[in-house]
Design an enzyme around this catalytic site. Structure first.
Site, mmCIF file in Angstrom:
data_model
loop_
_atom_site.group_PDB
_atom_site.id
_atom_site.type_symbol
_atom_site.label_atom_id
_atom_site.label_comp_id
_atom_site.label_asym_id
_atom_site.label_seq_id
_atom_site.Cartn_x
_atom_site.Cartn_y
_atom_site.Cartn_z
ATOM 1 N N LEU A 1 0.652 -1.408 -0.135
ATOM 2 C CA LEU A 1 -0.094 0.075 -0.047
ATOM 3 C C LEU A 1 0.881 1.215 0.020
ATOM 4 O O LEU A 1 0.335 2.287 -0.220
ATOM 5 C CB LEU A 1 -0.926 0.194 1.242
ATOM 6 N N ASP A 2 2.145 1.188 0.227
ATOM 7 C CA ASP A 2 2.916 2.293 0.405
ATOM 8 C C ASP A 2 3.782 2.507 -1.043
ATOM 9 O O ASP A 2 4.651 1.588 -1.510
ATOM 10 C CB ASP A 2 4.178 1.887 1.408
ATOM 11 N N THR A 3 3.742 3.672 -1.458
ATOM 12 C CA THR A 3 4.095 4.032 -3.039
ATOM 13 C C THR A 3 5.508 4.842 -2.507
ATOM 14 O O THR A 3 5.949 5.419 -3.757
ATOM 15 C CB THR A 3 3.443 4.666 -3.796
ATOM 16 N N SER A 4 6.095 5.045 -1.589
ATOM 17 C CA SER A 4 7.044 5.928 -1.308
ATOM 18 C C SER A 4 8.320 5.235 -1.958
ATOM 19 O O SER A 4 9.244 5.901 -2.236
ATOM 20 C CB SER A 4 7.272 6.121 0.096
#
EC number: 6.3.5.13
Length: 414
Positions: A337-340
């Protein structure tokens, strides 16, 4: 092991596993590569171990390249006899169970293993060979930190009767294999390369820096250093552990796939597969569950490339031609879920070509491209992208669910 030799409970579980998988495929609900194993393990929790008994097994694990290397290894080992494999990438115990149940009795199996499940699958399958490809950051919101993953591998490999095939160019992999090797486990080192270095600047043993000089690398304070490879990629071919050069012709693009082929051949050779006979089998692999597939549609030649993390994106840029390129980014559960992680990818190689972006998180990608000064066009669907580019080639690079969405629009191309 054949069903006739299985204990009664395992025999029932295996039969129902195959039935559930076949029903899933027939009803269009999936390819059956997970549900069959899930049903089978519900009935007999020891089913994977029962199905593994009597087979000579190779496990393939790493952050990137598992599915492709598994497919190439199964092709190479096919010269010895029938090979069971989880060719569609279902790489957890449910997928392994389903694959072995579906295959029936085979003397060999090649199984792709999610790196987090390696110890569990080692325990249940007692493989003859385990191949360790690479370790790098992946799915930051739920995956383990890279050094932690290497430590888990390091402990999992100790005290087992197996042979290790490992990437000599990845310090994390070398360290992970090192404890078992120091205690006598045999190892074949493959110069498989490492383009993404950001996860291996620090020695996992002592915390000092790792310095690189060409192909060589070493910890500045300790003993961890690049081992002498037994197999190397050389030009368009591979040099084996006897010093013999083998020209390799692949339908799969990029140096990374020649490295995957070298690993596959090294694994197959340990089982006794003659390399000269195995090499031509690699050329028959055209795509892997849609990866690298080329499709003709509306006058466009579309090639699909899957990239799930920074290291994978870097390799995809190396493979992609300088033509219009569609990038797809989602952040659903299978993607993380994290696009960093997008900020760990250098998108500057895309400058100068026409770039289109799509997906649930296209705007996250848009900001990242602006930072790298890469002009882009936003499209709401693959179909819109196709209508905007002229006839000719279109490269598509997408993370997991975005890739599957586009693959579905192309009729689940394999």
């Amino acid at each position: 092991m054949t069903d006739n030799k299985l204990p009664m409970r395992a025999k029932l579980a295996s039969s129902l596993s195959r039935g559930a998988a076949a029903l899933s495929r027939a009803t269009g609900r999936g390819d059956g590569s997970v549900i069959g194993g899930r049903i089978g393990l519900m009935i007999d929790p020891n089913l994977l171990a029962e199905l593994a008994t009597g087979r000579q097994i190779a496990l393939i694990s790493g952050t990137n390249g598992k599915t492709t290397t598994t497919r190439l290894t199964a092709a190479a080992m096919g010269v010895l006899g029938p090979v069971a494999t989880n060719s569609l990438g279902a790489n957890m115990p449910t997928g392994h169970t389903s694959a072995l149940a579906k295959a029936g009795a085979t003397p060999y199996a090649v199984l792709e293993v999610d790196e987090h499940y390696l110890k569990q699958v080692l325990d249940q399958t007692s493989p003859r060979v385990v191949a360790l490809l690479n370790l790098s950051r992946d799915q930051l919101d739920r995956a383990k930190e890279v050094a932690m993953m290497a430590a888990l591998w390091r402990d999992a490999l100790v005290g087992r009767d197996l042979h290790i095939v490992a990437n000599a160019d990845d310090p994390m992999v070398v360290w992970a294999a090192g404890k078992a090797v120091a205690q006598g486990t045999a190892v074949t080192w493959v110069a498989a390369g490492q383009r993404f270095h950001d996860d291996s600047w620090v020695c996992p043993e002592c915390g000092a820096s790792i310095e690189r000089n060409g192909e060589q690398w070493a910890c500045v304070a300790g003993n961890l250093s690049r081992p002498i490879p037994h197999w190397t990629v050389s030009g368009d071919g591979v040099v084996d552990n006897t010093g013999t050069y083998h020209q390799i012709t692949l339908q799969l693009p990029g140096r990374v796939n020649r490295a995957n082929a070298a690993t596959a051949l090294a694994v197959a050779a340990h089982f006794g597969a003659p390399t000269a006979k195995a090499v031509p089998e690699l050329a028959k692999v055209a795509s892997v569950a849609g990866r690298y597939a080329t499709v003709q549609r509306d006058g466009r030649t579309i090639r699909l490339l899957l990239a799930k993390n920074p290291a994978g994106w870097l390799e995809s840029f190396d493979m992609a031609e300088d033509v219009p390129t569609l990038l797809g980014i989602n952040a659903r559960d299978p993607d993380g879920l994290d696009t960093s992680w997008l900020y760990d990818v250098d998108f500057s190689p895309l400058r100068g070509r026409r770039v289109l972006i799509t997906g649930d998180r296209a705007m996250d990608l848009a900001v990242r491209l602006e930072v790298n000064e890469v002009p882009f066009e936003h499209v709401r669907s693959f179909g819109q992208a196709l209508s905007l580019v002229p006839p000719g080639r279109l490269e598509v690079i997408a993370n997991y669910t975005a890739f599957q969405d586009i693959r579905a629009e192309l009729d689940r191309v394999n």
